[in-house]
Design an enzyme around this catalytic site. Sequence first.
Site, PDB file in Angstrom:
ATOM      1  N   ARG A  37       0.870  -1.307   0.051  1.00  0.00           N
ATOM      2  CA  ARG A  37      -0.019   0.166   0.027  1.00  0.00           C
ATOM      3  C   ARG A  37       1.127   1.284  -0.053  1.00  0.00           C
ATOM      4  NH1 ARG A  37      -4.103   0.289  -1.833  1.00  0.00           N
ATOM      5  NH2 ARG A  37      -4.087  -1.715  -2.838  1.00  0.00           N
ATOM      6  N   HIS A  67       9.872  -6.081  -5.827  1.00  0.00           N
ATOM      7  CA  HIS A  67       8.521  -5.373  -6.419  1.00  0.00           C
ATOM      8  C   HIS A  67       8.452  -4.136  -5.519  1.00  0.00           C
ATOM      9  CE1 HIS A  67       4.930  -4.903  -8.371  1.00  0.00           C
ATOM     10  NE2 HIS A  67       4.970  -5.993  -9.013  1.00  0.00           N
ATOM     11  N   TYR A  70       2.477  -1.255  -5.221  1.00  0.00           N
ATOM     12  CA  TYR A  70       1.488  -0.940  -6.203  1.00  0.00           C
ATOM     13  C   TYR A  70       1.211   0.685  -6.304  1.00  0.00           C
ATOM     14  CZ  TYR A  70       0.836  -5.943  -6.671  1.00  0.00           C
ATOM     15  OH  TYR A  70       1.181  -7.348  -6.873  1.00  0.00           O
ATOM     16  N   HIS A 107       5.632  -1.378 -11.842  1.00  0.00           N
ATOM     17  CA  HIS A 107       4.695  -1.050 -12.771  1.00  0.00           C
ATOM     18  C   HIS A 107       4.593   0.451 -13.311  1.00  0.00           C
ATOM     19  CE1 HIS A 107       1.482  -4.147 -10.517  1.00  0.00           C
ATOM     20  NE2 HIS A 107       2.569  -4.712 -10.962  1.00  0.00           N
ATOM     21  N   GLU A 142       7.386  -3.971 -15.854  1.00  0.00           N
ATOM     22  CA  GLU A 142       6.631  -4.916 -16.111  1.00  0.00           C
ATOM     23  C   GLU A 142       5.384  -4.863 -17.151  1.00  0.00           C
ATOM     24  OE1 GLU A 142       4.778  -6.454 -12.305  1.00  0.00           O
ATOM     25  OE2 GLU A 142       3.685  -7.970 -13.046  1.00  0.00           O
ATOM     26  N   ASP A 176       4.977 -10.553 -17.413  1.00  0.00           N
ATOM     27  CA  ASP A 176       3.879 -11.233 -16.736  1.00  0.00           C
ATOM     28  C   ASP A 176       2.997 -12.171 -17.684  1.00  0.00           C
ATOM     29  OD1 ASP A 176       1.434 -11.905 -15.124  1.00  0.00           O
ATOM     30  OD2 ASP A 176       2.285 -10.317 -13.577  1.00  0.00           O
ATOM     31  N   HIS A 179      -0.755 -11.126 -17.413  1.00  0.00           N
ATOM     32  CA  HIS A 179      -0.650  -9.545 -17.917  1.00  0.00           C
ATOM     33  C   HIS A 179      -0.781  -9.485 -19.364  1.00  0.00           C
ATOM     34  CE1 HIS A 179       0.683  -7.974 -13.834  1.00  0.00           C
ATOM     35  NE2 HIS A 179      -0.387  -8.540 -13.701  1.00  0.00           N
ATOM     36  N   HIS A 211       7.149 -13.238 -14.635  1.00  0.00           N
ATOM     37  CA  HIS A 211       6.002 -13.319 -13.871  1.00  0.00           C
ATOM     38  C   HIS A 211       5.147 -14.453 -14.175  1.00  0.00           C
ATOM     39  CE1 HIS A 211       6.128  -9.330 -11.351  1.00  0.00           C
ATOM     40  NE2 HIS A 211       7.163 -10.272 -10.900  1.00  0.00           N
ATOM     41  N   ASP A 224      -6.384  -8.676 -15.257  1.00  0.00           N
ATOM     42  CA  ASP A 224      -5.556  -8.801 -14.271  1.00  0.00           C
ATOM     43  C   ASP A 224      -6.145  -9.271 -12.886  1.00  0.00           C
ATOM     44  OD1 ASP A 224      -3.212  -8.799 -12.851  1.00  0.00           O
ATOM     45  OD2 ASP A 224      -2.848  -6.651 -12.649  1.00  0.00           O
ATOM     46  N   HIS A 226      -5.028 -13.010 -11.251  1.00  0.00           N
ATOM     47  CA  HIS A 226      -4.128 -14.117 -11.431  1.00  0.00           C
ATOM     48  C   HIS A 226      -5.144 -15.394 -10.986  1.00  0.00           C
ATOM     49  CE1 HIS A 226      -0.506 -11.526 -10.785  1.00  0.00           C
ATOM     50  NE2 HIS A 226      -1.247 -11.052 -11.640  1.00  0.00           N
ATOM     51  N   GLU A 256       3.376 -15.583  -8.782  1.00  0.00           N
ATOM     52  CA  GLU A 256       2.260 -14.635  -8.180  1.00  0.00           C
ATOM     53  C   GLU A 256       1.016 -15.154  -8.063  1.00  0.00           C
ATOM     54  OE1 GLU A 256       3.036 -11.443 -10.678  1.00  0.00           O
ATOM     55  OE2 GLU A 256       4.128 -10.435  -9.035  1.00  0.00           O
TER      56      GLU A 256
HETATM   57 ZN    ZN Z   1      -1.186  -9.029 -11.930  1.00  0.00          ZN
HETATM   58 FE    FE Z   2       3.313  -9.289 -12.053  1.00  0.00          FE
HETATM   59 FE    FE Z   3       3.672  -6.400 -10.352  1.00  0.00          FE
END
Ligand code: ZN
Ligand code: FE
Ligand code: FE
Length: 294
Positions: A37, A67, A70, A107, A142, A176, A179, A211, A224, A226, A256
Amino acid sequence: MLAIGSHLSSGKGYYAMGETALSIGADTFQFFTRNPRGSRAKAVDPQDTERLRELMKEHGFPCILAHAPYTMNPCSAGEDTRRFARETMADDLVRMEYTPGQLYNFHPGSHTGQGVEKGIGQITAQLNEVLRPEQTTTVLLETMAGKGSEVGSRFEELRAILDGVHLQEKMGVCLDTCHVHDAGYDIVNDLDGVLEEFDRVIGLSRLKAIHINDSQNPRGSHKDRHACIGKGHIGLEAFRRIVTHPALAQLPFYLETPNELDGYREEIALLRGMAEGNCNHEIAFDHFAEVDYD
Ligand code: ZN
Ligand code: FE
Ligand code: FE
């Protein structure tokens, strides 16, 4: 041998992640540099990272992958959000030097209505501000699903970002599978074609990590979400081709998927079996319950 691991919680520190990775049959792992977060990061304990480095050397880990949170959006319309993104990435890259020579994935961000071109300009501006010639970390863009106003769901957009960066040699791409599938690339029926396109537009030498995730949604859905390996729209056969493809097999793979550690252990064993060409499909299909497309 396939280099594979999963996303792990960093709550107990670096060495603990290395031990957890070993306990599930992994020889690498991914972790968040801070709360996803996006709050403040805990200080790095140099003794802890040193112990991880020893463990990695002893067990032949290839690169580990950090990573970014987000909430980091380098191409937001909001100046405060962009400043947070800059400061977060700059701070993360300083912290990364406690584990030299590893990978840092982020991202590209969402342009929030400004348009792709403006977004790309802001992303490259941030990279040019925070990348340092002396850093040992490779920063990865990514590939994105194209949810909302996400930048980076087309290979051309990633290429445009890379083209704007001065310190090119510090940059790479993380593909990914969920993705790119959700973005519309047909890795199920035409993996060769997608990788040829990647090579033509970006260059396969830029590809540094995968990924590896199944997708809950059909190709081109831009969703998106997973799924566990073999339980989504990508499917086991496609993953067998992915882990054995000559352009990919040498890269580190990071799961992931929506799993706890037991699930990751099973998926790692399954994918290692596929990579070694001795996958027993009856067991594999039995093991992974019927796909439920709702
Ligand atoms: Zn994702
Ligand atoms: Fe990913
Ligand atoms: Fe990611």
